[in-house]
Design a protein around this motif. Structure first.
Motif, PDB file in Angstrom:
ATOM      1  N   ALA A  86       0.787  -1.001   0.148  1.00 42.01           N
ATOM      2  CA  ALA A  86       0.059  -0.062   0.230  1.00 42.01           C
ATOM      3  C   ALA A  86       0.858   1.302  -0.025  1.00 42.01           C
ATOM      4  N   LYS A  87       1.788   1.328   0.949  1.00 47.87           N
ATOM      5  CA  LYS A  87       2.967   2.419   0.905  1.00 47.87           C
ATOM      6  C   LYS A  87       3.523   2.539  -0.436  1.00 47.87           C
ATOM      7  N   TYR A  89       2.384   1.923  -3.306  1.00 48.17           N
ATOM      8  CA  TYR A  89       1.324   2.413  -4.412  1.00 48.17           C
ATOM      9  C   TYR A  89       1.100   3.767  -4.138  1.00 48.17           C
ATOM     10  N   LEU A  90       1.138   4.179  -2.984  1.00 45.18           N
ATOM     11  CA  LEU A  90       0.838   5.557  -2.732  1.00 45.18           C
ATOM     12  C   LEU A  90       1.941   6.655  -2.771  1.00 45.18           C
ATOM     13  N   SER A  91       3.267   5.860  -2.969  1.00 42.67           N
ATOM     14  CA  SER A  91       4.470   6.711  -3.260  1.00 42.67           C
ATOM     15  C   SER A  91       4.348   7.059  -4.947  1.00 42.67           C
ATOM     16  N   GLY A  94      -1.514   8.966  -6.178  1.00 42.45           N
ATOM     17  CA  GLY A  94      -2.796   9.089  -4.991  1.00 42.45           C
ATOM     18  C   GLY A  94      -3.847   7.987  -4.965  1.00 42.45           C
ATOM     19  N   PHE A  95      -4.382   7.686  -4.018  1.00 44.67           N
ATOM     20  CA  PHE A  95      -5.513   6.605  -4.015  1.00 44.67           C
ATOM     21  C   PHE A  95      -6.607   7.027  -3.027  1.00 44.67           C
ATOM     22  N   CYS A  97      -9.348   5.528  -0.245  1.00 43.83           N
ATOM     23  CA  CYS A  97      -9.163   4.338   0.623  1.00 43.83           C
ATOM     24  C   CYS A  97      -9.808   3.154  -0.190  1.00 43.83           C
ATOM     25  N   LEU A 100      -7.542   2.193  -3.186  1.00 46.47           N
ATOM     26  CA  LEU A 100      -6.322   1.483  -2.844  1.00 46.47           C
ATOM     27  C   LEU A 100      -6.975   0.067  -2.424  1.00 46.47           C
ATOM     28  N   ALA A 121      -4.324  -0.588   3.372  1.00 42.64           N
ATOM     29  CA  ALA A 121      -4.729   0.734   3.037  1.00 42.64           C
ATOM     30  C   ALA A 121      -4.878   1.514   4.489  1.00 42.64           C
ATOM     31  N   ALA A 126      -4.311   5.784   3.923  1.00 47.20           N
ATOM     32  CA  ALA A 126      -5.121   5.984   3.035  1.00 47.20           C
ATOM     33  C   ALA A 126      -6.781   6.260   3.396  1.00 47.20           C
TER      34      ALA A 126
END
Length: 127
Positions: A86-87, A89-91, A94-95, A97, A100, A121, A126
């Motif tokens: 998840a981290k 993807y977020l890096s 943006g997602f 909640c 994600l 998530a 998120a």
């Protein structure tokens, strides 16, 4: 006869399947374990995603059965892997909640269980 302390018995109970399995792995399965550990050092993987990576002709090309035995012989916290993924993807972008969670649990995404994806998530911030 092996004499075990209470602490050793508790530890064996927690990881006993991995200890027994690791002793009985074939050569290809031991190599798949090494590959799996390498992948886990660089990113977050779900059980299904890691097996697929190991077995893919674009990945390592292990037999699915060998990849499965290798992954299942390791003690892996799949919830923690979901947080790591998840981290990652977020890096990159943006997602929301829900977005994600869908990405993490999708059959073309992270392949985590819905519960693992939700945990990932939430813990990654998120939600």
């Amino acid at each position: 006869m092996i004499k075990l302390t209470v602490g050793a018995i508790a530890l064996f109970t927690l990881i006993g399947a991995s200890i027994v399995s690791a002793q009985n792995l074939t050569g290809p399965q031991k190599n798949a374990v090494r590959s799996a550990e390498s992948y886990l050092r660089i990113g977050g993987f779900s059980r299904e995603g890691l097996i697929q990576q190991l077995a893919s002709s674009y990945g390592d090309g292990y037999e699915v059965a060998d990849a499965t035995v290798a992954v299942d012989s390791l003690s892996i916290d799949w919830n923690e892997q979901a947080v790591r993924s998840a981290k990652q993807y977020l890096s990159m972008m943006g997602f929301s909640c829900n977005g994600l969670i869908e990405q993490l649990s999708s059959s073309v995404g992270g392949k985590f269980t819905r519960s693992q994806a939700t945990h990932g998530a939430e813990q990654a911030g998120a939600c």
